[in-house]
Write an enzyme that holds these catalytic residues in place. Structure first.
Site, short mmCIF file in Angstrom:
data_model
loop_
_atom_site.label_atom_id
_atom_site.label_comp_id
_atom_site.label_asym_id
_atom_site.label_seq_id
_atom_site.Cartn_x
_atom_site.Cartn_y
_atom_site.Cartn_z
N LYS A 67 0.83 -1.21 0.00
CA LYS A 67 0.00 0.00 0.00
C LYS A 67 0.86 1.25 0.00
O LYS A 67 0.63 2.19 -0.76
CB LYS A 67 -0.88 0.02 1.25
CG LYS A 67 -2.08 -0.85 1.16
CD LYS A 67 -3.10 -0.47 2.24
CE LYS A 67 -4.01 -1.65 2.53
NZ LYS A 67 -3.40 -2.64 3.45
N ARG A 73 -3.21 2.00 8.55
CA ARG A 73 -3.34 0.69 7.90
C ARG A 73 -2.05 -0.11 8.04
O ARG A 73 -0.97 0.46 8.01
CB ARG A 73 -3.61 0.85 6.41
CG ARG A 73 -4.93 1.45 6.03
CD ARG A 73 -4.99 1.57 4.50
NE ARG A 73 -6.33 1.84 4.03
CZ ARG A 73 -6.78 3.08 3.79
NH1 ARG A 73 -6.00 4.13 4.00
NH2 ARG A 73 -8.02 3.25 3.34
N GLY A 118 -5.10 -11.82 8.16
CA GLY A 118 -4.61 -12.16 9.50
C GLY A 118 -3.97 -10.97 10.17
O GLY A 118 -3.74 -10.98 11.37
N MET A 126 -3.81 -6.58 10.91
CA MET A 126 -4.81 -5.63 11.38
C MET A 126 -5.62 -5.01 10.25
O MET A 126 -5.11 -4.72 9.19
CB MET A 126 -4.14 -4.51 12.17
CG MET A 126 -5.13 -3.76 13.02
SD MET A 126 -4.43 -2.23 13.64
CE MET A 126 -4.53 -1.21 12.19
N ARG A 173 -5.94 0.93 -9.57
CA ARG A 173 -5.50 -0.46 -9.75
C ARG A 173 -5.88 -0.87 -11.16
O ARG A 173 -6.73 -0.25 -11.78
CB ARG A 173 -6.16 -1.38 -8.73
CG ARG A 173 -7.66 -1.30 -8.74
CD ARG A 173 -8.30 -2.07 -7.61
NE ARG A 173 -9.70 -1.69 -7.50
CZ ARG A 173 -10.47 -1.96 -6.45
NH1 ARG A 173 -9.97 -2.60 -5.41
NH2 ARG A 173 -11.73 -1.58 -6.43
N HIS A 221 -18.25 -37.32 -14.65
CA HIS A 221 -18.60 -37.64 -16.03
C HIS A 221 -19.35 -36.50 -16.69
O HIS A 221 -19.02 -36.07 -17.80
CB HIS A 221 -19.46 -38.92 -16.04
CG HIS A 221 -19.89 -39.32 -17.41
ND1 HIS A 221 -21.13 -39.01 -17.91
CD2 HIS A 221 -19.25 -39.99 -18.38
CE1 HIS A 221 -21.24 -39.48 -19.14
NE2 HIS A 221 -20.10 -40.09 -19.45
N SER A 226 1.08 -40.42 -24.84
CA SER A 226 0.11 -39.37 -24.54
C SER A 226 -0.25 -39.52 -23.06
O SER A 226 -0.83 -40.54 -22.66
CB SER A 226 -1.12 -39.53 -25.42
OG SER A 226 -2.06 -38.54 -25.10
N ASN A 272 -5.82 -37.37 -16.35
CA ASN A 272 -7.01 -37.60 -15.51
C ASN A 272 -6.81 -38.87 -14.69
O ASN A 272 -6.88 -38.86 -13.47
CB ASN A 272 -8.27 -37.80 -16.36
CG ASN A 272 -8.72 -36.51 -17.02
OD1 ASN A 272 -8.17 -35.45 -16.77
ND2 ASN A 272 -9.73 -36.61 -17.86
N CYS A 277 -3.40 -35.63 -22.94
CA CYS A 277 -4.78 -35.60 -23.41
C CYS A 277 -5.77 -35.65 -22.26
O CYS A 277 -6.94 -35.90 -22.45
CB CYS A 277 -5.04 -36.74 -24.40
SG CYS A 277 -4.89 -38.36 -23.69
N TYR A 336 2.90 -31.60 -27.76
CA TYR A 336 1.59 -30.99 -27.90
C TYR A 336 0.76 -31.20 -26.66
O TYR A 336 1.07 -32.05 -25.82
CB TYR A 336 0.84 -31.57 -29.12
CG TYR A 336 0.44 -33.01 -28.98
CD1 TYR A 336 -0.78 -33.36 -28.39
CD2 TYR A 336 1.27 -34.04 -29.41
CE1 TYR A 336 -1.15 -34.68 -28.24
CE2 TYR A 336 0.92 -35.36 -29.26
CZ TYR A 336 -0.30 -35.68 -28.67
OH TYR A 336 -0.66 -37.00 -28.51
#
Lengths: 907, 907
Positions: free
Chosen positions: B39, B109, B118, B120, B369, B485, B798, B802, B865, B885
């Site tokens: 800040k 601040r 956490g 002040m 910002r 799924h 490949s 998952n 993949c 790839y």
């Protein structure tokens, strides 16, 4: 050109291409396996010892290499050396190649340095032709034998050497087709029933068949026969099957094969002939006396066929009504065999299984090998041989087949029992059991209360069956593999179990199972019928077979002292009850490596509270139910810690998914709804909501504790309170609290905090200090990979290789039975990875886990508590990886102790 | 003594402990975050640019370290420098600390170098006391505002600095309790309704409360207030919450916190006051004009509260009926803001979101910002800024939030739509959908045939629902996570999906679902009712919300050219149909990385043959059924290969366990039994026999091919025949045949042989040569470990991340929803490993797999993949690991392209 696998340049050829043996001496010896092959070296060794083996010679493996280097031609000098070899044999047996009156017959065998399928089979009776067959018939007085030998020789040689065989897999074998036609013509069913004339005619048919296929006459010249056979052996080294096999095992092409040519001897040329088998010690008991049998005027296959009753070898073993022993009927050869036995046993320093033939009063030793023996004999012989000075204690320990100790530890069926096998499943847990069939765990409990022995038959078992399983003698399941729930529980309890018996059709409603068996047709087995189960063979039999109790020989205790002196690995047991813990101590366990707390949850006095806890909707409800469980868990732990006082006890906090504790059937759900005062549809909805697609990968282990920390809090409190009570009795207790299924550093960090907080709370309340440890199962690939970070929060690692195998392979042990057998048959995988730890995959992850764990904490205690902890090959792996201990089911503790000692001896 | 975390020795203290800013200059700048905190550095930077920020000063982080080193005492010289700082502020704003007529009020601040919960909170209005409050009331003419500010200050300061707070979690906040009593006494419901007198009395109550708790008067001296607040900020650095947070992220204790003290300014002191917000460009469209709003005589919170309608910033944005714009009503401050906007945007080279206040005609910029923007604005602004010379093309590519591109690619709800949210689930697949509720896939198909838009609502979906899913606009499920799924299929199809919406109670029988919502009570939604689903927020709404079609801005195409010029990774798509393949091409896919053949098996024209194949008892029966499937599969492949002509297409042979294709309900089983002419109980028995405990780890992938090779034989034939037909049309085809779930070298060895055999057979029949490759998924930990051996039989790898994530973690993605949210809330894990590839665990195994694979074959082609192929962070990982790839769902192809380019730019 035929494809030949790559081979390095052949080294220069030695001048000696042929090594002779026989007549009590040999040019080679047993150390020359690389040059003479396994068989050739073995025969040379025996002959060199002065044991009378039929004479012969071996063509070296160098010749094989030269043969290929020369474009499939023989190297110079071979012909002359083979000629001299045959001359040596002719002289030794007093017969001549092609002599119509006394023809020399030989066998020709391939032989690489290791036994290798895919190479040429043996050719027997080489040297026979029309005249020689005639001569053999005359000399033996048994023309049928002569022509049967001749037709077999043509058939074997025609196939292997001349390539006369069926054109495709669908066709019948052409020789067998001719044989079948002969049987039909003679109106008989068995080859044995064909007479000499028929066989003589068959020989002509065979020769015509060869002529038709090859365009040439079947060779009648023994020399031509011999060179054809030698070439066939050498060619077989590059046969497709042999090449595939070599590649599979990484055997180099330049090992080559040797060719052994040896005189045939006959035990069926008259009453001064005999054939038999002798063990140098009793293979059943291990007692130090010869043990064998023989038949006069017979061939080896007659002994096997069982059509004549063999005669005993020793007079002392003769029953009142039996025929004469060899000891009294042929004292000369008997004495010679005795000498050979003594020499061979001394030489090989092991009990030998010896085949012999006596031809016209002369003894020939055909083969010797280390004899197969029972577990009991194995132990006794090893210990006796130490006493006799034949081997030292190290060697005695090495000699034990750890796996075979099983035989000593479980009941078995009497060896002579007649088995009516109606189905066969997987041999999931060794032992033998007889009992009445029941189909539900509740019936098992009821029957046990009536004092009946029962066998629990299920599609598969699940953790909620545990109470019934405790009461049953054995389990038989239609589904599941050798690592299914039933199998694991059975081995843990030391019960016999057959799983994956897919022929079973179980009808729970009608309370029977049916099985369609080839031998018995459709068999219906009703509840209450008695069956016998052999967990070592997987056989299911009708009726009650006689059981034999295992006897632990006196030598066992002596052996185990030597074992324990040698091993570095500690051996603990997986045990969930005080009874298991006591049994484990009896088997020499040095602590408990895995105490599963969930099995305690199924007790009839607590399952209701457990279910109430699971169906709670709030932490408060859950704590209320847990408060009922706490005192019971504390009692469990008191019992176990007491039984293991002075030894470490690793207690795994709750692991399985909660739905495993819930009822599934409509009736059970209704019962539960009444007991809990909850609406049926609400109970059902909550049960359904807990369903998982892949429970193995679901909400279990530490994941339960992250979501419901109060469960582990209560368990930790129970453990520490139990420890405090025993400490108050001055007992040594060392609980090790183990968190299952950790994959993330923070999981263990949180749980370690929880355990410490609760434990210190209890200790403060009691004002007692006890030592306790907090560690984790390493049973996920991720845990191995990040073991360095996990180790920061762990006092010990215990590798859970059951689950680690499941996740590393992506293979459910409950479902693997559907395809793993095919994998093994087709050699896609060599060994069941749930039985023997997969070194390349799972083992590599274990190594990573240990390395990284110990990189953070050099002294980290490491154990294994999967089923592999009781598998000898896996124990060796654990030794190599510097594990501190292995843990296995109580019944496998002695096996693990032996395997650990052997690993230490191996280096 | 309070525990203080270990800290290294503090370096010698600088002489400058306080850095002033304001009046168009500053002693520090934006680069000094370490010393001034985020800040403080930001305010210094703005002030240094000449932007009018309220003046103030920042106490450095070094002071914080010294404070702890000195046992919580201030270092020498601080007091004097703070005094000079306040003097600077007083001079700048023309007010004085404690001056009853014109009191200086400040905010205090905390500020570390990174934003850190956490620590002040801000204290506002410091400097108020009885006299100052009176003065503020007079000066503003708004006594209510003055006393509300005062009572808020006491409440905030009392809690944070003086520790006046509730004793336990169960108690109410003591200040709030007093406030509530005041409301009751006044008979009002809202704090806003309390008048100045009530608030003035409340201040006295608050002071009494403080006196009671602390035994001392609330400090009225502004200096005492200030030092108390500074000490509280410094103490908050070692608060328990801050320490936990630091440890979690590994931030060292010696970073320390800065303290920023800044003058308060007020936009509500009269009609020459205002407060507002302005964006330097339009954050919705990206158009290059200011975009903002303001309120006269108001505080910031009034703008947010929405009780008054804000006025537009630009006159051009004013609607006919709206009040005056800032441009016309306050031209002076407007011109000043314009200059500040220009300066800040030029300086930060990004669109700015600026808060301002005008106090008595004077402009103060409170904050700037980078402004949040829509996906469309993001792209337009990045490209425009390149044209304007503000940034270069590299930077434009870096600026793109790849994930946010999603907004451009899926339909969205109109931003102003009123949302009646009745339930919230997981945001599983982005986009928005409106449709009628259906509960079965069959109903989805029927409704679609009637031209209706439907949303499929299910407990969860399964592969057999696929036909219905194709027809639905979106899916809503009660169970399952963001990788369930339904979620995976939805993202693949570019459909919107909300999963794990656990508040839903679905009653299939009554064809409705109910949901208990706080806002709506019990809501019943019947089949046919219209709902709206937001897959980006997880919200479920009643009725039809207006949809906005996505517009691909012209700048998108220019941006993607820069993107493609920069990336090294190729981007392919996962696509199972010609339609998907065409869509993928449209999104720039350079091939297909995963074509799942099983989705083709569910077509209504073929499922019967598939089921017949599965229920076959013999190879012959199975081949007969497969023969019916062959021509259909061939047509599938022709369609896909044609759509991807010129690009590689990786076709994965059948992967899921066979039981996924079978019916489960009694009715469906009856249908099947009729269709196949098989007895119902026999069908049921075979269906039951295929049940698996853990299908994810079961009989699937290559395991199907080892047991039933004929299935893959037919699939390979279909692929190669399809390729031949297209080749005959002169199209370029490059099929890559991929074997799933390989864990053992020999599995791939066998299957490679099979593929080559069948492929060569087809090519020989057709007399055509085409190029094709054979490779494997690497999706099991074991495959990574033995990748060197597997690579011997693979043309490509490949990574199926998952399944690799499931097995590495031992975590079923279908079941994880039960605990993964708790894990994330509790920071046991930071990110869903099914969304972002877990670098430490799964990533380590991927690295091992690539290293070992390429150690055997240096040029081995490597791709991914899994779903991670479309996740930006995971794409960066793939770039770092030198993948060739990534492959992802068509809709994520642009995202992956951007992520790949950013990764290339980063390293």
């Amino acid at each position: 050109m035929t494809t030949v696998t790559n081979r390095p340049t052949t080294p220069p050829l030695s001048t000696q291409l042929v090594y002779r043996f026989g007549d009590g001496s040999a040019e080679g010896d047993g150390s020359m396996r690389d040059l003479l092959g396994g068989k050739g070296a073995g025969l040379a060794e025996m002959s060199g010892l002065g044991v009378p083996v039929p004479p012969g010679f071996t063509i070296t493996t160098e010749v094989c290499n030269a043969f290929y280097a020369l474009g499939r031609r023989y190297p110079g000098g071979l012909e002359e050396q083979v000629r001299r070899g045959i001359a040596h044999v002719e002289k030794s047996v007093g017969a001549r190649f092609g002599d119509p009156d006394n023809p020399l017959l030989v066998s020709v065998r391939s032989g690489a340095r290791v036994s290798m399928p895919g190479m040429m089979d043996t050719i027997l009776n080489l040297g026979l032709n029309e005249e020689a067959a005639e001569g053999l018939a005359r000399r033996s007085g048994r023309p049928r034998f002569a022509y049967d030998s001749y037709r077999r020789f043509i058939q074997m040689y025609g196939d292997v050497v001349l390539g006369v065989r069926k054109a495709s897999d669908e066709d019948p074998d052409p020789f067998e087709a001719l044989l079948a036609r002969k049987r039909e013509a003679a109106g008989v069913k068995e080859d044995m029933q064909l007479d000499a004339e028929a066989l003589r005619a068959l020989v002509q048919d065979y020769k015509a068949l060869v002529r038709e296929h090859t365009g040439a006459e079947f060779p009648s010249d023994p020399w031509q026969q011999l060179w054809g056979a030698i070439a066939a052996v050498l060619r077989s080294w590059e046969s497709a099957r042999a090449v595939v096999y070599r590649n599979m095992y990484g055997y180099p092409a330049d090992w080559g094969t040797a060719v052994t040519v040896q005189a045939m001897v006959f035990g069926n040329l008259g009453d001064d002939c005999a054939t038999g088998v002798v063990f140098t010690r009793n293979p059943s008991t291990g007692a130090h006396h010869r043990f064998g049998e023989f038949l006069v005027n017979a061939q080896g296959e007659d002994v096997v066929a069982g059509t004549r009753t063999p005669q005993p070898f020793l007079e002392s073993a003769r029953l009142p009504e039996s025929p004469a022993s060899l000891e009294t009927s042929m004292p000369g050869p008997f004495a010679e065999i005795e000498r050979a036995c003594e020499r061979l046993e001394q030489h090989f320093a092991d009990m030998q299984d010896i085949e012999f033939t006596i031809q016209e009063g002369k003894l020939w030793i055909l083969q010797t090998r280390s004899g197969k023996r029972t577990g009991q004999a194995m132990v006794k012989i090893a210990v006796d041989m130490v006493d006799e000075g034949l081997i030292d204690e190290d060697e005695a320990v090495r000699r034990i087949d750890a796996e075979q100790l099983n035989e000593l530890l479980h009941p078995v069926f009497a060896a002579n029992a007649k088995r009516e096998v109606v189905a066969k499943g997987l041999a999931a847990a060794p032992g033998a059991a007889v009992g009445r069939v029941v189909f539900t765990p509740a019936d098992a409990v009821d029957s046990a209360m009536r004092g009946e022995q029962v066998i629990l038959v299920r599609e598969e078992t699940s953790p909620e069956d545990i109470e019934g399983m405790k009461e049953a003698r054995a389990f038989l399941t239609a589904r599941g593999g050798t690592s299914s729930h039933a199998a694991v529980v059975a081995r843990g309890m030391g019960k016999c179990c057959v799983t994956g018996c897919s022929a079973l059709r179980i009808d729970y409603a009608r309370r029977h199972f049916t099985v369609e068996s080839k031998s018995h047709g459709l068999v219906v087995v009703n509840e209450g019928d008695v069956i016998s189960l052999d967990g070592s063979s997987g056989e299911v039999m009708l009726g009650a077979l006689p059981l034999a109790e295992p006897v632990l020989p006196a030598e066992y205790e002596r052996l185990m002292v030597w074992v324990d002196e040698r091993r570095h690995l500690r051996v603990r047991a997986n045990a969930d009850t005080p009874q298991d813990a006591e049994r484990a101590r009896g088997f020499g366990a040095e602590g408990i490596g895995l105490c599963r707390t969930e099995h305690m949850f199924f007790g009839p006095d607590r399952i209701l509270a457990v279910r109430q806890m699971i169906l709670s909707q709030s932490e408060a409800e859950r704590r209320e139910a847990l408060a009922k469980i706490l005192p019971m868990q504390r009692e469990d732990f008191i019992g176990i810690l007491r039984a293991m006082a002075g030894y470490p006890v690793t207690i795994r906090l709750l692991d399985p998914p909660l739905h495993e504790f819930l009822p599934q059937t409509v009736d059970d759900i209704a019962d539960l709804s009444r007991a809990l005062g909850m609406r049926i549809d609400e109970v059902k909805r909550r049960v359904d909501a807990l369903h998982e697609f892949n429970p193995m990968l679901g909400h279990r282990g530490v994941r339960l504790a992250i979501t419901f920390p109060e469960i582990y809090e209560v368990q930790v409190r129970a453990v520490i309170e139990a420890a405090c009570e025993l400490r108050a009795e001055q007992l040594q207790v060392a609980p090790e609290i183990m968190i299952p299924l950790v994959g993330l550093e923070r999981e263990l960090e949180r749980l370690r905090e929880l355990v410490l907080r609760v434990a210190e709370e209890v200790l403060d309340e009691r004002g007692i200090r006890i030592e306790y440890a907090v560690g984790t199962m390493i049973e996920l690939p991720r845990a191995c990979i990040v073991a360095d970070r996990i180790a920061e929060h762990a006092d010990f690692f215990s590798f859970g290789t059951n689950d680690l195998t499941q996740t590393t392979f992506g293979l459910s042990r409950d479902d693997a039975a559907r395809f793993l057998p095919v994998y093994m048959t087709q050699h896609v995988i060599e060994r069941d990875p749930f039985v023997e730890l997969d070194r390349d995959g799972v083992g590599a992850l274990v190594r990573i886990g240990i390395e990284r764990g110990r990189s953070t904490k050099p002294g980290l205690k490491v154990g294994i508590c999967g089923e592999h902890g009781g598998n000898p090959a896996s124990v060796v792996f654990c030794h190599e990886q510097a594990f501190d201990y292995v843990s296995c089911s109580p019944y496998r503790v002695p096996i693990a102790r032996v395997a650990a000692a052997q690993a230490a001896l191996a280096g």
